[in-house]
Design a protein around this motif. Structure first.
Motif, short mmCIF file in Angstrom:
data_model
loop_
_atom_site.label_atom_id
_atom_site.label_comp_id
_atom_site.label_asym_id
_atom_site.label_seq_id
_atom_site.Cartn_x
_atom_site.Cartn_y
_atom_site.Cartn_z
N GLY A 131 -3.49 10.85 4.66
CA GLY A 131 -2.91 10.25 5.85
C GLY A 131 -2.59 8.94 5.84
O GLY A 131 -2.90 8.27 4.59
N PRO A 132 -1.88 8.18 6.55
CA PRO A 132 -1.53 6.87 6.39
C PRO A 132 -2.90 5.80 6.51
O PRO A 132 -3.93 6.27 6.96
CB PRO A 132 -0.76 6.51 7.52
CG PRO A 132 -0.18 7.92 8.33
CD PRO A 132 -1.52 8.76 7.99
N PRO A 133 -2.58 4.92 5.76
CA PRO A 133 -3.87 3.83 5.61
C PRO A 133 -4.30 3.34 6.86
O PRO A 133 -3.57 3.00 7.75
CB PRO A 133 -3.44 2.83 4.51
CG PRO A 133 -2.08 3.16 3.86
CD PRO A 133 -1.66 4.38 4.81
N GLY A 134 -5.59 3.65 7.08
CA GLY A 134 -6.10 3.41 8.43
C GLY A 134 -7.01 1.89 8.37
O GLY A 134 -7.93 1.71 9.08
N TYR A 135 -6.49 1.13 7.25
CA TYR A 135 -7.16 -0.37 7.07
C TYR A 135 -6.11 -1.17 6.43
O TYR A 135 -5.14 -0.90 6.07
CB TYR A 135 -8.15 0.03 6.00
CG TYR A 135 -7.90 0.72 4.64
CD1 TYR A 135 -7.15 0.03 3.63
CD2 TYR A 135 -8.10 2.12 4.61
CE1 TYR A 135 -6.60 0.70 2.53
CE2 TYR A 135 -7.52 2.84 3.69
CZ TYR A 135 -6.84 2.26 2.58
OH TYR A 135 -6.30 2.87 1.33
N ASP A 136 -6.61 -2.26 6.59
CA ASP A 136 -5.82 -3.47 6.04
C ASP A 136 -6.43 -3.74 4.59
O ASP A 136 -7.59 -4.14 4.67
CB ASP A 136 -5.54 -4.73 7.08
CG ASP A 136 -4.77 -4.63 8.19
OD1 ASP A 136 -3.86 -3.79 8.21
OD2 ASP A 136 -5.25 -5.17 9.27
N LYS A 137 -5.63 -3.90 3.65
CA LYS A 137 -6.17 -4.41 2.43
C LYS A 137 -5.24 -5.37 1.68
O LYS A 137 -3.98 -5.05 1.67
CB LYS A 137 -6.10 -2.73 1.55
CG LYS A 137 -6.46 -2.97 -0.04
CD LYS A 137 -6.43 -1.79 -0.81
CE LYS A 137 -7.02 -2.05 -2.07
NZ LYS A 137 -6.94 -0.70 -2.80
N SER A 138 -5.78 -6.03 0.97
CA SER A 138 -5.12 -7.19 0.18
C SER A 138 -5.57 -6.87 -1.17
O SER A 138 -6.63 -6.77 -1.86
CB SER A 138 -5.80 -8.58 0.49
OG SER A 138 -5.37 -9.53 -0.61
N PRO A 139 -4.23 -6.28 -2.05
CA PRO A 139 -4.31 -5.85 -3.47
C PRO A 139 -5.25 -7.00 -4.22
O PRO A 139 -5.99 -6.79 -5.07
CB PRO A 139 -2.87 -5.76 -3.67
CG PRO A 139 -2.25 -5.34 -2.55
CD PRO A 139 -3.05 -6.06 -1.27
N ALA A 140 -4.72 -8.62 -3.75
CA ALA A 140 -5.32 -9.54 -4.52
C ALA A 140 -6.93 -9.53 -4.33
O ALA A 140 -7.74 -9.55 -5.46
CB ALA A 140 -4.53 -10.61 -4.47
N LEU A 197 0.65 -1.16 0.01
CA LEU A 197 -0.07 -0.11 -0.06
C LEU A 197 0.94 1.11 -0.27
O LEU A 197 2.20 1.24 0.50
CB LEU A 197 -0.80 -0.06 1.25
CG LEU A 197 -1.80 -1.22 1.35
CD1 LEU A 197 -2.82 -0.97 2.71
CD2 LEU A 197 -2.56 -1.31 0.05
N PRO A 198 0.38 2.24 -0.51
CA PRO A 198 1.21 3.55 -0.53
C PRO A 198 1.33 4.15 1.01
O PRO A 198 0.34 3.69 1.81
CB PRO A 198 0.32 4.59 -1.34
CG PRO A 198 -1.23 4.12 -1.36
CD PRO A 198 -0.76 2.36 -1.34
N ARG A 199 2.15 5.02 1.27
CA ARG A 199 2.40 5.55 2.71
C ARG A 199 1.17 6.31 2.74
O ARG A 199 0.64 6.54 4.00
CB ARG A 199 3.57 6.50 2.50
CG ARG A 199 4.67 5.66 2.67
CD ARG A 199 6.31 6.18 2.92
NE ARG A 199 6.20 7.47 2.10
CZ ARG A 199 6.00 8.85 2.73
NH1 ARG A 199 5.69 8.89 3.94
NH2 ARG A 199 6.19 9.79 1.89
N LEU A 200 0.75 7.26 1.97
CA LEU A 200 -0.32 8.09 2.22
C LEU A 200 -1.75 8.18 1.31
O LEU A 200 -1.39 7.56 0.10
CB LEU A 200 0.15 9.62 2.01
CG LEU A 200 1.17 10.29 2.96
CD1 LEU A 200 1.64 11.48 2.47
CD2 LEU A 200 0.72 10.02 4.45
N VAL A 201 -2.85 8.12 1.83
CA VAL A 201 -4.00 7.74 0.86
C VAL A 201 -5.13 8.92 1.47
O VAL A 201 -5.31 9.27 2.43
CB VAL A 201 -4.74 6.54 1.37
CG1 VAL A 201 -3.70 5.27 0.95
CG2 VAL A 201 -4.96 6.12 2.71
N PRO A 202 -6.18 9.03 0.65
CA PRO A 202 -7.19 9.97 0.99
C PRO A 202 -7.96 9.34 2.22
O PRO A 202 -8.28 8.21 2.43
CB PRO A 202 -8.12 10.16 -0.24
CG PRO A 202 -7.30 9.70 -1.17
CD PRO A 202 -6.22 8.48 -0.87
N THR A 203 -8.37 10.44 3.11
CA THR A 203 -8.71 9.99 4.52
C THR A 203 -10.27 9.86 4.25
O THR A 203 -11.23 9.51 5.24
CB THR A 203 -8.33 10.83 5.60
OG1 THR A 203 -8.75 12.11 5.38
CG2 THR A 203 -6.88 10.61 5.79
#
Length: 269
Positions: free
Chosen positions: A88-97, A70-76
């Motif tokens: 801000g930093p991702p506040g979630y866990d995301k599986s790209p697949a 994931l990128p360091r910063l994403v839209p909040t």
């Protein structure tokens, strides 16, 4: 551009998976933040920020699919004091697949949604009838993954969200072309007025594929994310390849009867 409205190709079983996919896509779109559904009192910039944050979390991002991070910063989802959307930093866990699967149910607008669902309704029932319910569901997802990763491999540096069921539905169209090339499809052709014609599927779907191939160099963009023509091309080819072994055992569609645009249809037309 021709608009299909009905195919002359009956089915032997109720296409429950096709209907369920259509219902799920409509349900997700209605409640998707910033598009059909939005929070009361939201301004246009606030809706845009909600949409960007939602897509960043649930859409397929080519960079993430290729790099598996994931990128360091994403839209909040919030407005920044200086204007624009806060990061801000991702506040979630995301599986790209796994995001490829969730992206299959996201659309950028009503036209995007309705166009996809129309093609799925017309052509999906016959492919589901040929494959069976479970195999059709697996086939649909496999084509969606082939479309997403095909686009990502060609656009590894892209950070634009990839959304929509188009890639999976393109696989359905590719399978239909392989299994039922001579089935007749009623289409509307815009020529001063919408002119109804009944054409062989190989003309309708071949024209559609050719148009996607030409436009694939121009990556089309929807209202809220990227809908890539290249993903349509790769999904279509994947559907053709997966359906090819089933050709020998596929019964032909019924021969059309009656009139074809003012003339009686000839055998083989």
């Amino acid at each position: 551009m021709v608009i299909p409205v009905h195919d002359v190709n009956p089915v032997g079983r109720t296409p429950y998976v096709t209907y369920a996919l259509i219902a799920a896509n409509v349900f997700v779109f209605v409640f998707m933040p910033g598009l059909a559904g939005s929070l009361p009192g939201d301004s246009e910039p606030a809706r845009l920020c909600h949409t960007q944050a939602f897509l960043e979390q649930y859409a397929a991002i080519p960079q993430e699919l290729i790099r598996h991070q994931l990128p360091r910063l994403v839209p909040t989802g919030e407005l920044a004091p200086s204007g624009g959307c806060a990061l801000g930093p991702p506040g979630y866990d995301k599986s790209p697949a796994l995001s490829v699967l969730t992206a299959l149910f996201l659309h950028g607008g009503w036209l995007h949604l309705l166009g996809n669902m129309l093609f799925l309704l017309i052509f999906g029932n016959n492919i589901e009838d040929r494959l069976g319910h479970v195999r059709f569901a697996l086939f649909y997802v496999a084509c969606g993954y082939a479309a997403a990763y095909g686009f990502a491999l060609a656009n590894a540096d892209s950070a634009d969200p990839l959304i929509g069921a188009s890639g999976a539905i393109a696989g359905v169209l590719g399978a239909y072309l392989v299994l039922y090339p001579r089935a007749r499809v009623w289409v509307l052709v815009p020529f001063l007025i919408f002119l109804p014609l009944r054409l062989p599927a190989w003309i309708v779907l071949g024209f559609w594929f050719g148009l996607q191939a030409v436009q694939s160099s121009d990556q089309g963009v929807s209202d809220a994310g990227t809908v890539a023509y290249l993903s349509h091309v790769t999904g279509f080819v994947a559907g053709m390849l997966l359906a090819w072994p089933l050709r020998p055992g596929t019964p032909p569609p019924p021969e059309p009867r009656g009139l074809l645009f003012g003339r009686r249809a000839r055998p083989g037309w």
